[in-house]
Design a protein around this motif. Structure first.
Motif, PDB file in Angstrom:
ATOM      1  N   GLY A 275       0.818  -1.209   0.000  1.00  0.00           N
ATOM      2  CA  GLY A 275       0.000   0.000   0.000  1.00  0.00           C
ATOM      3  C   GLY A 275       0.853   1.260   0.000  1.00  0.00           C
ATOM      4  N   LYS A 276       1.904   1.241   0.777  1.00  0.00           N
ATOM      5  CA  LYS A 276       2.803   2.398   0.809  1.00  0.00           C
ATOM      6  C   LYS A 276       3.539   2.564  -0.520  1.00  0.00           C
ATOM      7  CE  LYS A 276       3.627   2.375   5.810  1.00  0.00           C
ATOM      8  NZ  LYS A 276       4.620   2.130   6.904  1.00  0.00           N
ATOM      9  N   GLU A 277       3.931   1.442  -1.141  1.00  0.00           N
ATOM     10  CA  GLU A 277       4.614   1.510  -2.433  1.00  0.00           C
ATOM     11  C   GLU A 277       3.675   2.057  -3.511  1.00  0.00           C
ATOM     12  OE1 GLU A 277       5.993  -2.419  -3.192  1.00  0.00           O
ATOM     13  OE2 GLU A 277       7.825  -2.186  -2.015  1.00  0.00           O
ATOM     14  N   VAL A 278       2.422   1.608  -3.488  1.00  0.00           N
ATOM     15  CA  VAL A 278       1.449   2.080  -4.466  1.00  0.00           C
ATOM     16  C   VAL A 278       1.202   3.569  -4.288  1.00  0.00           C
ATOM     17  CG1 VAL A 278      -0.978   1.960  -5.170  1.00  0.00           C
ATOM     18  CG2 VAL A 278       0.310  -0.146  -4.778  1.00  0.00           C
ATOM     19  N   TYR A 279       1.037   4.002  -3.052  1.00  0.00           N
ATOM     20  CA  TYR A 279       0.818   5.430  -2.772  1.00  0.00           C
ATOM     21  C   TYR A 279       1.989   6.265  -3.274  1.00  0.00           C
ATOM     22  CZ  TYR A 279       0.525   9.792  -0.158  1.00  0.00           C
ATOM     23  OH  TYR A 279       0.495  11.126   0.179  1.00  0.00           O
ATOM     24  N   ALA A 280       3.207   5.811  -2.966  1.00  0.00           N
ATOM     25  CA  ALA A 280       4.401   6.543  -3.391  1.00  0.00           C
ATOM     26  C   ALA A 280       4.496   6.597  -4.910  1.00  0.00           C
ATOM     27  CB  ALA A 280       5.653   5.908  -2.794  1.00  0.00           C
ATOM     28  N   ALA A 281       4.211   5.467  -5.577  1.00  0.00           N
ATOM     29  CA  ALA A 281       4.295   5.421  -7.045  1.00  0.00           C
ATOM     30  C   ALA A 281       3.222   6.298  -7.683  1.00  0.00           C
ATOM     31  CB  ALA A 281       4.167   3.982  -7.525  1.00  0.00           C
ATOM     32  N   ALA A 282       2.011   6.292  -7.113  1.00  0.00           N
ATOM     33  CA  ALA A 282       0.926   7.126  -7.642  1.00  0.00           C
ATOM     34  C   ALA A 282       1.263   8.604  -7.475  1.00  0.00           C
ATOM     35  CB  ALA A 282      -0.386   6.794  -6.934  1.00  0.00           C
TER      36      ALA A 282
ATOM     37  N   GLY B 243      -6.638  11.652 -15.726  1.00  0.00           N
ATOM     38  CA  GLY B 243      -5.666  10.646 -15.307  1.00  0.00           C
ATOM     39  C   GLY B 243      -5.457  10.661 -13.809  1.00  0.00           C
ATOM     40  N   GLU B 244      -5.363  11.851 -13.232  1.00  0.00           N
ATOM     41  CA  GLU B 244      -5.171  11.953 -11.779  1.00  0.00           C
ATOM     42  C   GLU B 244      -6.387  11.431 -11.039  1.00  0.00           C
ATOM     43  OE1 GLU B 244      -4.166  15.274  -8.312  1.00  0.00           O
ATOM     44  OE2 GLU B 244      -3.773  15.743 -10.420  1.00  0.00           O
ATOM     45  N   VAL B 245      -7.575  11.722 -11.564  1.00  0.00           N
ATOM     46  CA  VAL B 245      -8.807  11.225 -10.936  1.00  0.00           C
ATOM     47  C   VAL B 245      -8.795   9.701 -10.867  1.00  0.00           C
ATOM     48  CG1 VAL B 245     -11.302  10.964 -11.280  1.00  0.00           C
ATOM     49  CG2 VAL B 245     -10.239  13.217 -11.480  1.00  0.00           C
TER      50      VAL B 245
ATOM     51  N   HIS C 144      -5.722   5.279  -4.952  1.00  0.00           N
ATOM     52  CA  HIS C 144      -4.357   4.961  -4.529  1.00  0.00           C
ATOM     53  C   HIS C 144      -3.722   6.105  -3.748  1.00  0.00           C
ATOM     54  CE1 HIS C 144      -4.820   1.549  -7.102  1.00  0.00           C
ATOM     55  NE2 HIS C 144      -4.791   2.261  -8.208  1.00  0.00           N
ATOM     56  N   LEU C 145      -4.283   7.311  -3.926  1.00  0.00           N
ATOM     57  CA  LEU C 145      -3.743   8.481  -3.246  1.00  0.00           C
ATOM     58  C   LEU C 145      -4.482   8.783  -1.941  1.00  0.00           C
ATOM     59  CD1 LEU C 145      -3.422  10.719  -6.429  1.00  0.00           C
ATOM     60  CD2 LEU C 145      -1.512   9.801  -5.091  1.00  0.00           C
ATOM     61  N   HIS C 146      -5.503   7.964  -1.628  1.00  0.00           N
ATOM     62  CA  HIS C 146      -6.301   8.142  -0.414  1.00  0.00           C
ATOM     63  C   HIS C 146      -6.962   9.518  -0.387  1.00  0.00           C
ATOM     64  CE1 HIS C 146      -4.234   4.498   0.650  1.00  0.00           C
ATOM     65  NE2 HIS C 146      -3.078   5.115   0.746  1.00  0.00           N
ATOM     66  N   ARG C 147      -7.456   9.939  -1.546  1.00  0.00           N
ATOM     67  CA  ARG C 147      -8.159  11.207  -1.653  1.00  0.00           C
ATOM     68  C   ARG C 147      -9.457  10.994  -2.409  1.00  0.00           C
ATOM     69  NH1 ARG C 147      -5.896  14.690  -4.952  1.00  0.00           N
ATOM     70  NH2 ARG C 147      -3.846  13.843  -5.470  1.00  0.00           N
ATOM     71  N   LYS C 148     -10.402  11.935  -2.244  1.00  0.00           N
ATOM     72  CA  LYS C 148     -11.664  11.840  -2.941  1.00  0.00           C
ATOM     73  C   LYS C 148     -11.753  12.859  -4.083  1.00  0.00           C
ATOM     74  CE  LYS C 148     -14.340  10.069   0.967  1.00  0.00           C
ATOM     75  NZ  LYS C 148     -15.516  10.272   1.843  1.00  0.00           N
ATOM     76  N   SER C 149     -10.798  13.771  -4.127  1.00  0.00           N
ATOM     77  CA  SER C 149     -10.811  14.809  -5.150  1.00  0.00           C
ATOM     78  C   SER C 149      -9.395  15.178  -5.524  1.00  0.00           C
ATOM     79  CB  SER C 149     -11.562  16.045  -4.619  1.00  0.00           C
ATOM     80  OG  SER C 149     -11.362  17.165  -5.457  1.00  0.00           O
ATOM     81  N   ILE C 150      -9.206  15.687  -6.741  1.00  0.00           N
ATOM     82  CA  ILE C 150      -7.869  16.139  -7.133  1.00  0.00           C
ATOM     83  C   ILE C 150      -7.520  17.456  -6.460  1.00  0.00           C
ATOM     84  CG2 ILE C 150      -8.016  14.996  -9.369  1.00  0.00           C
ATOM     85  CD1 ILE C 150      -8.546  17.743 -10.617  1.00  0.00           C
ATOM     86  N   TYR C 151      -8.509  18.080  -5.812  1.00  0.00           N
ATOM     87  CA  TYR C 151      -8.271  19.360  -5.144  1.00  0.00           C
ATOM     88  C   TYR C 151      -7.907  19.200  -3.670  1.00  0.00           C
ATOM     89  CZ  TYR C 151     -10.556  20.843  -9.403  1.00  0.00           C
ATOM     90  OH  TYR C 151     -10.879  21.021 -10.721  1.00  0.00           O
TER      91      TYR C 151
END
Length: 211
Positions: free
Chosen positions: A42-49, A196-198, A203-210
């Motif tokens: 999970g940490k690797e995916v977050y870092a890569a994203a 693409g970011e959306v 993987h970024l543990h966010r609900k919005s790009i903002y």
């Protein structure tokens, strides 16, 4: 003296409890190992994203700069000998071609880092990461194609193209972004990069790009 049968039962219960304890220890160990692996992945995916989002911004900026008109500092100075043996129009064409080739090289380096970041995340989460950035990739390619179309005109010495030639003006209009980045290609680049970011938000543990 305790009854032998009772002692046998006590011994059996102790053995059973020890066996159960061993099984529990093994289970906890396996579960803990799996949880640890999930946490690491999970940490690797977050870092890569996160890296991919950063590189997508950088390659977007590189694509914007790729299409911009040349500044004076981007044009080299001719030597006296070169000036003597070339016309003003030849020097203009040569400077334009050299400068845009240099822009392409800089863009290519940013594109290589972006593609590498995309591959790193693909290794971790699968090929769907490519799907989210497919439109962005198409518009990046279109940016290069417009520069190449302009270069083809500049380097076509069978035609005496001048800075004010209709073909040159038309190619520049297709190439240059608007001052407010509200031309169609600039808008599509920005929107497709956001799409693409959306696609990476989970993987970024966010609900919005903002944020």
């Amino acid at each position: 003296m305790p009854d032998q049968a009772l002692m046998d039962w006590v011994s059996l219960i102790k053995d059973t409890l020890l066996g159960v304890a061993a099984l529990v220890t093994i289970f906890v160990g396996i579960y803990g190992l799996r949880a640890w692996k999930r946490d690491i992945v999970g940490k690797e995916v977050y870092a890569a994203a996160k890296v991919l989002v950063k590189e997508s911004h950088l390659v977007y900026e590189a694509a914007r700069k790729l299409r911009q008109p040349l500044w004076s500092y981007e044009k080299r100075q001719f030597t006296d000998e070169e000036t003597v043996h070339t016309t003003e129009n030849e020097r203009w064409r040569l400077l334009e071609a050299e400068a845009y080739k240099d822009k392409i090289e800089k863009f290519a380096r940013a594109l290589e880092r972006y593609e590498s970041a995309k591959l790193e995340l693909r290794v971790l989460v699968g090929s769907r990461v490519y799907e989210g950035f497919l439109p962005f990739g198409r518009f990046l390619s279109e940016s290069i194609e417009r520069v190449n179309a302009y270069l083809d005109l500049l380097q076509d010495h069978t035609q005496a193209h001048l800075p004010g030639s209709p073909e040159i003006i038309e190619a520049q209009q297709e190439l240059y972004p608007s001052d407010n980045l509200d031309d169609e290609l600039s808008q599509k680049l920005a929107e497709s990069r956001e799409e693409g970011e959306v696609s990476l938000l989970s993987h970024l543990h966010r609900k919005s790009i903002y944020g």
